[in-house]
Design an enzyme around this catalytic site. Structure first.
Site, PDB file in Angstrom:
ATOM      1  N   ALA A 100      26.690  45.328  55.576  1.00 44.88           N
ATOM      2  CA  ALA A 100      27.842  45.052  56.438  1.00 44.88           C
ATOM      3  C   ALA A 100      29.168  45.185  55.701  1.00 44.88           C
ATOM      4  CB  ALA A 100      27.712  43.658  57.042  1.00 44.88           C
ATOM      5  N   VAL A 101      29.246  44.675  54.466  1.00 41.08           N
ATOM      6  CA  VAL A 101      30.492  44.781  53.707  1.00 41.08           C
ATOM      7  C   VAL A 101      30.782  46.235  53.349  1.00 41.08           C
ATOM      8  CG1 VAL A 101      31.670  44.187  51.549  1.00 41.08           C
ATOM      9  CG2 VAL A 101      30.384  42.441  52.788  1.00 41.08           C
TER      10      VAL A 101
ATOM     11  N   GLN B 157      25.630  35.976  51.069  1.00 43.35           N
ATOM     12  CA  GLN B 157      25.807  34.532  50.947  1.00 43.35           C
ATOM     13  C   GLN B 157      25.211  33.831  52.161  1.00 43.35           C
ATOM     14  OE1 GLN B 157      29.896  33.564  50.251  1.00 43.35           O
ATOM     15  NE2 GLN B 157      29.575  31.362  50.188  1.00 43.35           N
TER      16      GLN B 157
ATOM     17  N   ASN C 104      21.776  38.247  41.778  1.00 41.74           N
ATOM     18  CA  ASN C 104      22.679  39.382  41.927  1.00 41.74           C
ATOM     19  C   ASN C 104      23.109  39.969  40.587  1.00 41.74           C
ATOM     20  OD1 ASN C 104      22.553  39.554  44.666  1.00 41.74           O
ATOM     21  ND2 ASN C 104      24.486  38.522  45.066  1.00 41.74           N
TER      22      ASN C 104
ATOM     23  N   PRO D 177      28.622  36.663  43.037  1.00 43.53           N
ATOM     24  CA  PRO D 177      29.979  36.179  42.787  1.00 43.53           C
ATOM     25  C   PRO D 177      30.784  37.243  42.033  1.00 43.53           C
ATOM     26  CG  PRO D 177      28.447  35.153  41.252  1.00 43.53           C
ATOM     27  CD  PRO D 177      27.615  35.966  42.190  1.00 43.53           C
TER      28      PRO D 177
ATOM     29  N   SER E 270      37.266  42.837  43.251  1.00 45.28           N
ATOM     30  CA  SER E 270      38.122  42.589  44.417  1.00 45.28           C
ATOM     31  C   SER E 270      38.948  41.320  44.231  1.00 45.28           C
ATOM     32  CB  SER E 270      37.282  42.489  45.696  1.00 45.28           C
ATOM     33  OG  SER E 270      36.310  41.464  45.590  1.00 45.28           O
TER      34      SER E 270
ATOM     35  N   SER F 170      43.970  35.831  49.120  1.00 54.80           N
ATOM     36  CA  SER F 170      45.421  35.826  49.278  1.00 54.80           C
ATOM     37  C   SER F 170      45.833  36.309  50.664  1.00 54.80           C
ATOM     38  CB  SER F 170      46.063  36.691  48.189  1.00 54.80           C
ATOM     39  OG  SER F 170      45.792  36.153  46.902  1.00 54.80           O
TER      40      SER F 170
ATOM     41  N   ARG G  62      44.120  35.818  53.339  1.00 50.04           N
ATOM     42  CA  ARG G  62      43.871  34.668  54.214  1.00 50.04           C
ATOM     43  C   ARG G  62      44.999  33.644  54.093  1.00 50.04           C
ATOM     44  NH1 ARG G  62      37.484  34.438  52.469  1.00 50.04           N
ATOM     45  NH2 ARG G  62      36.684  35.703  54.197  1.00 50.04           N
TER      46      ARG G  62
ATOM     47  N   HIS H 265      37.267  33.934  42.919  1.00 53.88           N
ATOM     48  CA  HIS H 265      37.082  34.195  44.341  1.00 53.88           C
ATOM     49  C   HIS H 265      36.042  33.181  44.806  1.00 53.88           C
ATOM     50  CE1 HIS H 265      36.369  36.035  48.163  1.00 53.88           C
ATOM     51  NE2 HIS H 265      35.171  36.487  47.840  1.00 53.88           N
TER      52      HIS H 265
END
EC number: 1.1.1.27
Length: 319
Positions: free
Chosen positions: A15-16, A86, A99, A125, A147, A153, A155, A179
């Site tokens: 999805a990402v 997640q 991961n 993460p 990223s 930021s 948000r 993050h």
């Protein structure tokens, strides 16, 4: 980096990854796209689905296909979003061991391909896995970008804009560090159309308690979205596009990315969200703000949290 058509390879067609790809092709940032996934049918199906946009896009691309790691050799940018998602109630740091092993495998395959370009990583993460990837591959640290807190930021800017009833694009506000839960709101650098947020406080337009609440909401936004729809992907997809576009167009844009600290902000040997200049050579320079005493303390604590997770990741990939 070659200067003909731009080629972007995505590793992780979930999805990402596909949200990034959809955003990228709509913004016309590259000519060639390749999708790689542990499940080849997922990569192939998404490539076919995305190819259906070619005839109607205002800025059509040349090609999109499912591929393998040999396609990385002549890529300008590789975007990595692979890894397990997640879960509801889980922090990003809870995902570190499994991961990290996945990222090690991906890094080894990319290095084997002869890739020389820029890597942008969003797998969580993200701060920890960006370091794992850079250490496994041995790539120049400036050519590996996490990223970071780009999404965090974004948000924060949106929520602050809603509170002040202005457009989000008029707001400059930043979360730095992990993050994740320990990220730091750098209110000393926040402004609206150039006016410091401190002026809004002194004028009685907003209170520090409001800012604290906005920070909490921004930091925990992912949990809320995951509870409602099981995953977050649109926001990070657009943020990844923003980073990759800055690389491909050599914008030298300043973004809150995951860059490797080598003494900046009093910390070192980890990637985390900081302001940095982004261009064709990756992250070129970290911008060092004069943080307040409290901001620096919270940033140090965030880095300490990440260092503990990094130790777990290194232990996991040794097995």
């Amino acid at each position: 980096m070659k200067k003909t058509s731009n080629k972007v390879v995505l590793v992780g067609a979930g999805a990402v990854g596909t949200s990034f790809m959809y955003s990228a092709i709509n913004q016309g940032i590259a000519s060639e796209y390749v999708l790689i996934d542990a499940f080849p049918q997922a990569a192939q199906g998404n490539a076919l689905d995305l190819a259906d946009t070619m005839a109607v896009l205002p800025q059509p691309f040349t090609s999109i296909k499912a591929g393998d790691y040999s396609d990385c050799k002549d890529a300008d940018v590789i975007v990595i979003t692979a890894g397990r998602p997640q879960k509801d109630g889980e922090t990003r740091l809870d995902m570190v061991a499994g991961n990290a092993v996945i990222m090690k495998s991906i890094g080894e395959e990319i290095k084997k391909s002869g890739f020389k370009g820029i890597t942008v990583i969003a797998s969580n993460p993200v701060d920890v896995l960006t370091l794992v990837y850079q250490e496994v591959t041995g790539f120049d640290q400036h050519k590996v970008i996490g990223s970071g807190t780009t999404l965090d930021s974004a948000r924060l800017r949106r929520l602050l804009a809603e509170k002040l009833n202005v457009g989000a694009e008029s707001v400059d506000a930043f979360l730095a560090g992990e993050h994740g839960d320990s990220s730091v709101a750098v209110w000393s650098r926040a402004s609206v159309m150039g006016q410091p947020i401190s002026k809004y406080i002194s004028d009685g337009v907003i209170k520090q308690a409001d800012l604290d609440k906005i920070r909490e909401e921004a930091v925990h936004m992912a949990y809320k979205i995951i509870e409602l729809k099981r995953a977050t992907f649109y926001g990070i997809g657009v943020c990844l596009t923003r980073i990759v576009k800055a690389v491909l167009r050599n914008e030298r844009a300043t973004l809150m990315v995951g860059a490797k600290l080598n003494g900046e902000y009093g910390n070192k040997d980890l990637f985390t969200g900081v302001p940095a200049i982004i261009g064709e050579n990756g992250w070129e320079k970290i911008i060092e703000w004069d943080l307040t005493k409290d901001e620096q303390k919270l940033f140090n604590e965030s880095c300490t949290t990440l260092s503990a997770a990094i130790s777990k990741a290194r232990e996991a990939i040794k097995k």
